[in-house]
Scaffold this active site. Structure first.
Site, mmCIF file in Angstrom:
data_model
loop_
_atom_site.group_PDB
_atom_site.id
_atom_site.type_symbol
_atom_site.label_atom_id
_atom_site.label_comp_id
_atom_site.label_asym_id
_atom_site.label_seq_id
_atom_site.Cartn_x
_atom_site.Cartn_y
_atom_site.Cartn_z
ATOM 1 N N GLU A 58 0.768 -1.216 0.164
ATOM 2 C CA GLU A 58 -0.031 0.167 -0.129
ATOM 3 C C GLU A 58 0.995 1.284 -0.018
ATOM 4 O O GLU A 58 0.603 2.460 -0.870
ATOM 5 C CB GLU A 58 -1.057 0.029 1.145
ATOM 6 C CG GLU A 58 -1.861 -1.245 1.199
ATOM 7 C CD GLU A 58 -1.270 -2.434 2.044
ATOM 8 O OE1 GLU A 58 -2.385 -3.138 2.495
ATOM 9 O OE2 GLU A 58 -0.227 -2.635 1.973
ATOM 10 N N CYS A 89 -0.862 0.116 7.830
ATOM 11 C CA CYS A 89 -1.424 0.528 6.377
ATOM 12 C C CYS A 89 -2.834 1.131 6.599
ATOM 13 O O CYS A 89 -3.103 2.301 5.934
ATOM 14 C CB CYS A 89 -1.430 -0.457 5.575
ATOM 15 S SG CYS A 89 0.326 -0.920 4.942
#
Length: 189
Positions: A58, A89
């Site tokens: 990510e 994340c």
């Protein structure tokens, strides 16, 4: 979750990134960021090669997107990722105000969007974002299982895995640990 053809296409792109990660000895997590129906960022885990625990798929996709688009564009961007975002994340996605997240399998050890914590929906911080899990769940689990049966030379204390076998069975009435074990029974999934 039933998925549209568009969602299936973007998940396949995320799976291509996850496969690249697996092929290079990384935990097979891949993702794409979609803005105005166009992929604007791609990422795969890079923690083993870089020896940096923050190099998650990510983060790399966001880094790529921000080279071309302003940070505010993330508010109109969807993330497609093979595994539920971890706590780190999920928190970053919340701060960037991502529009929504689609993921393959849950992350029963570090999940930040429902499996462990629900950082995506806590109203005490930045605006919440919706999550849609279970897209190609079995495929995501199989990629993780393939990774966890192989040797990881970069692990601090590598454990011999010569006699491990790839578990290809699924028990849909139980929550499956991607490493192959059964975690807990689940009555609604």
């Amino acid at each position: 979750m039933n998925q549209t053809a568009e969602q299936a296409y973007f998940m396949e792109q995320a799976f291509e990134m996850a496969q690249k990660a697996l092929d290079t000895g990384e935990t097979p997590v891949g993702c794409v960021l979609v803005y105005k129906n166009k992929i604007v960022g791609r990422g795969m885990n890079d923690t083993n090669r870089s020896m940096n625990g923050t190099r998650h798929a990510e983060f790399l996709a966001i880094q790529e997107m921000l080279r071309t688009y302003p940070k505010q564009a993330l508010r109109s961007t969807d993330l497609y990722v093979t595994v539920e975002p971890c706590v780190m994340c999920a928190a970053a996605l919340r701060q960037y105000q991502i529009r929504q997240v689609y993921y393959g399998c849950g992350n029963e050890r570090f999940g930040g969007t429902g499996s462990i914590l629900s950082l995506h929906s806590d109203f005490a911080i930045d605006p919440p974002y919706p999550v849609h899990g279970g897209l190609q769940r079995k495929e995501a689990i199989m990629l993780l299982r393939r990774f966890y049966i192989q040797e990881n030379e970069k692990a601090p204390k590598p454990r011999p895995k010569k006699h491990r076998e790839l578990n290809t069975r699924f028990d849909d009435d139980a929550q499956i640990d991607p490493t192959g074990g059964k975690l807990q029974n689940r009555s609604s999934d």
